[in-house]
Motif scaffolding. Structure first.
Motif, PDB file in Angstrom:
ATOM      1  N   LEU A  45      72.580  92.536  53.485  1.00  0.00           N
ATOM      2  CA  LEU A  45      71.542  93.453  53.039  1.00  0.00           C
ATOM      3  C   LEU A  45      70.760  92.869  51.866  1.00  0.00           C
ATOM      4  O   LEU A  45      69.566  93.044  51.759  1.00  0.00           O
ATOM      5  CB  LEU A  45      72.179  94.795  52.651  1.00  0.00           C
ATOM      6  CG  LEU A  45      71.246  95.935  52.316  1.00  0.00           C
ATOM      7  CD1 LEU A  45      70.326  96.209  53.497  1.00  0.00           C
ATOM      8  CD2 LEU A  45      72.037  97.180  51.982  1.00  0.00           C
ATOM      9  N   GLY A  46      71.459  92.128  50.985  1.00  0.00           N
ATOM     10  CA  GLY A  46      70.799  91.510  49.842  1.00  0.00           C
ATOM     11  C   GLY A  46      69.705  90.552  50.257  1.00  0.00           C
ATOM     12  O   GLY A  46      68.632  90.510  49.662  1.00  0.00           O
ATOM     13  N   SER A  47      69.961  89.768  51.300  1.00  0.00           N
ATOM     14  CA  SER A  47      68.956  88.819  51.789  1.00  0.00           C
ATOM     15  C   SER A  47      67.717  89.555  52.284  1.00  0.00           C
ATOM     16  O   SER A  47      66.590  89.110  52.057  1.00  0.00           O
ATOM     17  CB  SER A  47      69.523  87.964  52.916  1.00  0.00           C
ATOM     18  OG  SER A  47      70.523  87.118  52.440  1.00  0.00           O
ATOM     19  N   ASP A  48      67.925  90.675  52.958  1.00  0.00           N
ATOM     20  CA  ASP A  48      66.790  91.470  53.434  1.00  0.00           C
ATOM     21  C   ASP A  48      65.950  91.981  52.263  1.00  0.00           C
ATOM     22  O   ASP A  48      64.726  91.996  52.328  1.00  0.00           O
ATOM     23  CB  ASP A  48      67.271  92.649  54.285  1.00  0.00           C
ATOM     24  CG  ASP A  48      67.819  92.212  55.621  1.00  0.00           C
ATOM     25  OD1 ASP A  48      67.509  91.082  56.066  1.00  0.00           O
ATOM     26  OD2 ASP A  48      68.566  93.000  56.241  1.00  0.00           O
ATOM     27  N   MET A  49      66.630  92.371  51.189  1.00  0.00           N
ATOM     28  CA  MET A  49      65.916  92.855  50.011  1.00  0.00           C
ATOM     29  C   MET A  49      65.033  91.741  49.437  1.00  0.00           C
ATOM     30  O   MET A  49      63.873  91.971  49.100  1.00  0.00           O
ATOM     31  CB  MET A  49      66.909  93.336  48.953  1.00  0.00           C
ATOM     32  CG  MET A  49      66.245  93.843  47.685  1.00  0.00           C
ATOM     33  SD  MET A  49      67.429  94.315  46.419  1.00  0.00           S
ATOM     34  CE  MET A  49      68.058  92.715  45.943  1.00  0.00           C
ATOM     35  N   TYR A  50      65.581  90.528  49.341  1.00  0.00           N
ATOM     36  CA  TYR A  50      64.800  89.415  48.812  1.00  0.00           C
ATOM     37  C   TYR A  50      63.670  89.034  49.750  1.00  0.00           C
ATOM     38  O   TYR A  50      62.578  88.679  49.306  1.00  0.00           O
ATOM     39  CB  TYR A  50      65.692  88.208  48.516  1.00  0.00           C
ATOM     40  CG  TYR A  50      66.489  88.390  47.252  1.00  0.00           C
ATOM     41  CD1 TYR A  50      65.858  88.385  46.007  1.00  0.00           C
ATOM     42  CD2 TYR A  50      67.859  88.579  47.288  1.00  0.00           C
ATOM     43  CE1 TYR A  50      66.574  88.555  44.837  1.00  0.00           C
ATOM     44  CE2 TYR A  50      68.593  88.748  46.124  1.00  0.00           C
ATOM     45  CZ  TYR A  50      67.943  88.736  44.899  1.00  0.00           C
ATOM     46  OH  TYR A  50      68.650  88.908  43.743  1.00  0.00           O
ATOM     47  N   ARG A  51      63.902  89.097  51.053  1.00  0.00           N
ATOM     48  CA  ARG A  51      62.817  88.820  52.005  1.00  0.00           C
ATOM     49  C   ARG A  51      61.685  89.828  51.809  1.00  0.00           C
ATOM     50  O   ARG A  51      60.504  89.456  51.865  1.00  0.00           O
ATOM     51  CB  ARG A  51      63.333  88.887  53.445  1.00  0.00           C
ATOM     52  CG  ARG A  51      64.226  87.756  53.840  1.00  0.00           C
ATOM     53  CD  ARG A  51      64.593  87.906  55.330  1.00  0.00           C
ATOM     54  NE  ARG A  51      65.873  87.371  55.684  1.00  0.00           N
ATOM     55  CZ  ARG A  51      66.202  86.092  55.723  1.00  0.00           C
ATOM     56  NH1 ARG A  51      65.328  85.193  55.392  1.00  0.00           N
ATOM     57  NH2 ARG A  51      67.401  85.699  56.075  1.00  0.00           N
ATOM     58  N   GLN A  52      62.040  91.090  51.596  1.00  0.00           N
ATOM     59  CA  GLN A  52      61.023  92.114  51.354  1.00  0.00           C
ATOM     60  C   GLN A  52      60.267  91.830  50.060  1.00  0.00           C
ATOM     61  O   GLN A  52      59.052  92.026  49.985  1.00  0.00           O
ATOM     62  CB  GLN A  52      61.667  93.512  51.310  1.00  0.00           C
ATOM     63  CG  GLN A  52      62.165  93.993  52.645  1.00  0.00           C
ATOM     64  CD  GLN A  52      61.068  94.025  53.697  1.00  0.00           C
ATOM     65  OE1 GLN A  52      59.939  94.440  53.446  1.00  0.00           O
ATOM     66  NE2 GLN A  52      61.391  93.557  54.892  1.00  0.00           N
TER      67      GLN A  52
ATOM     68  N   ASP B 293      66.548  80.223  43.159  1.00  0.00           N
ATOM     69  CA  ASP B 293      67.254  81.414  42.658  1.00  0.00           C
ATOM     70  C   ASP B 293      66.288  82.575  42.470  1.00  0.00           C
ATOM     71  O   ASP B 293      66.622  83.727  42.773  1.00  0.00           O
ATOM     72  CB  ASP B 293      67.967  81.116  41.336  1.00  0.00           C
ATOM     73  CG  ASP B 293      69.173  80.210  41.501  1.00  0.00           C
ATOM     74  OD1 ASP B 293      69.635  80.011  42.645  1.00  0.00           O
ATOM     75  OD2 ASP B 293      69.644  79.674  40.471  1.00  0.00           O
ATOM     76  N   MET B 294      65.087  82.295  41.963  1.00  0.00           N
ATOM     77  CA  MET B 294      64.078  83.332  41.753  1.00  0.00           C
ATOM     78  C   MET B 294      63.704  83.986  43.084  1.00  0.00           C
ATOM     79  O   MET B 294      63.567  85.201  43.170  1.00  0.00           O
ATOM     80  CB  MET B 294      62.841  82.707  41.098  1.00  0.00           C
ATOM     81  CG  MET B 294      61.682  83.639  40.861  1.00  0.00           C
ATOM     82  SD  MET B 294      60.254  82.772  40.145  1.00  0.00           S
ATOM     83  CE  MET B 294      59.691  81.783  41.542  1.00  0.00           C
ATOM     84  N   LEU B 295      63.576  83.178  44.135  1.00  0.00           N
ATOM     85  CA  LEU B 295      63.221  83.705  45.453  1.00  0.00           C
ATOM     86  C   LEU B 295      64.372  84.505  46.061  1.00  0.00           C
ATOM     87  O   LEU B 295      64.149  85.460  46.788  1.00  0.00           O
ATOM     88  CB  LEU B 295      62.802  82.579  46.387  1.00  0.00           C
ATOM     89  CG  LEU B 295      61.483  81.900  46.040  1.00  0.00           C
ATOM     90  CD1 LEU B 295      61.276  80.665  46.896  1.00  0.00           C
ATOM     91  CD2 LEU B 295      60.319  82.856  46.201  1.00  0.00           C
ATOM     92  N   GLY B 296      65.604  84.072  45.778  1.00  0.00           N
ATOM     93  CA  GLY B 296      66.762  84.850  46.206  1.00  0.00           C
ATOM     94  C   GLY B 296      67.193  84.665  47.643  1.00  0.00           C
ATOM     95  O   GLY B 296      68.059  85.404  48.116  1.00  0.00           O
ATOM     96  N   VAL B 297      66.616  83.720  48.354  1.00  0.00           N
ATOM     97  CA  VAL B 297      67.020  83.453  49.740  1.00  0.00           C
ATOM     98  C   VAL B 297      67.193  81.952  49.915  1.00  0.00           C
ATOM     99  O   VAL B 297      66.625  81.156  49.174  1.00  0.00           O
ATOM    100  CB  VAL B 297      65.986  83.966  50.776  1.00  0.00           C
ATOM    101  CG1 VAL B 297      65.895  85.476  50.767  1.00  0.00           C
ATOM    102  CG2 VAL B 297      64.629  83.351  50.567  1.00  0.00           C
ATOM    103  N   ASP B 298      67.993  81.580  50.899  1.00  0.00           N
ATOM    104  CA  ASP B 298      68.131  80.167  51.213  1.00  0.00           C
ATOM    105  C   ASP B 298      66.814  79.664  51.785  1.00  0.00           C
ATOM    106  O   ASP B 298      66.221  80.301  52.651  1.00  0.00           O
ATOM    107  CB  ASP B 298      69.251  79.951  52.240  1.00  0.00           C
ATOM    108  CG  ASP B 298      70.624  80.222  51.653  1.00  0.00           C
ATOM    109  OD1 ASP B 298      70.803  80.026  50.427  1.00  0.00           O
ATOM    110  OD2 ASP B 298      71.519  80.623  52.415  1.00  0.00           O
ATOM    111  N   ILE B 299      66.387  78.532  51.273  1.00  0.00           N
ATOM    112  CA  ILE B 299      65.132  77.922  51.718  1.00  0.00           C
ATOM    113  C   ILE B 299      65.488  76.666  52.501  1.00  0.00           C
ATOM    114  O   ILE B 299      66.245  75.824  52.019  1.00  0.00           O
ATOM    115  CB  ILE B 299      64.235  77.541  50.520  1.00  0.00           C
ATOM    116  CG1 ILE B 299      63.975  78.748  49.622  1.00  0.00           C
ATOM    117  CG2 ILE B 299      62.942  76.911  50.976  1.00  0.00           C
ATOM    118  CD1 ILE B 299      63.108  79.807  50.223  1.00  0.00           C
ATOM    119  N   SER B 300      64.932  76.523  53.681  1.00  0.00           N
ATOM    120  CA  SER B 300      65.191  75.318  54.476  1.00  0.00           C
ATOM    121  C   SER B 300      64.589  74.103  53.766  1.00  0.00           C
ATOM    122  O   SER B 300      63.626  74.236  53.005  1.00  0.00           O
ATOM    123  CB  SER B 300      64.585  75.461  55.872  1.00  0.00           C
ATOM    124  OG  SER B 300      63.179  75.394  55.801  1.00  0.00           O
TER     125      SER B 300
END
Length: 139
Positions: free
Chosen positions: A3-10, A98-105
């Protein structure tokens, strides 16, 4: 992905669709531009320093590119306010991820760090430590 990843994607989508500090400053202390030629991202960063010539008072950005590059520029523009130039120069790739909060390829990391690299190069040019016309993520 939780759920945390979805929050950061949003959050990334929100910064992309509703960028903070988008535009140009009227009287910036320094301005610099850069690009990611691999995918066509372009960013211009305007930075205004406080009277102490060390504290970042205002940041604005403009440009065009993918959601990651534009969201990263928007998020960075809010994060830098009140920081010192030295703190900007100490930032690295991990700080942006870290600021973006998601894994970046690996292919998207250059998109994510473009605004940071442009702001850092602009600061180094202002301090007389660098002489480049345009920053590129291909360096």
């Amino acid at each position: 992905m939780g759920l945390g990843s979805d929050m950061y994607r949003q959050q990334i989508l929100d910064h992309y669709k509703n960028p903070r500090n988008y535009g140009e400053l009227e009287d910036p202390t320094f301005t610099h531009i850069g690009e990611n030629p691999m995918c066509g991202d372009e960013i211009r960063m305007d930075v205004k320093l406080a009277d102490d010539e060390e504290t970042i008072e205002q940041v604005a950005f403009s440009g065009d590119g993918c959601a990651i590059s534009q969201a990263s520029a928007s998020m960075l523009s809010t994060k830098l306010r009140g920081k010192t130039v030295d703190e900007l120069l100490e930032m690295d790739r991990d700080d942006v991820v870290d600021m973006l909060g998601v894994d970046i390829s690996p292919m998207r990391v250059k998109c994510a760090v473009l605004a940071e690299k442009v702001a850092q190069d602009g600061a180094e040019i202002y301090q007389g430590e660098l002489d480049v016309e345009k920053t590129t993520t291909e360096d």
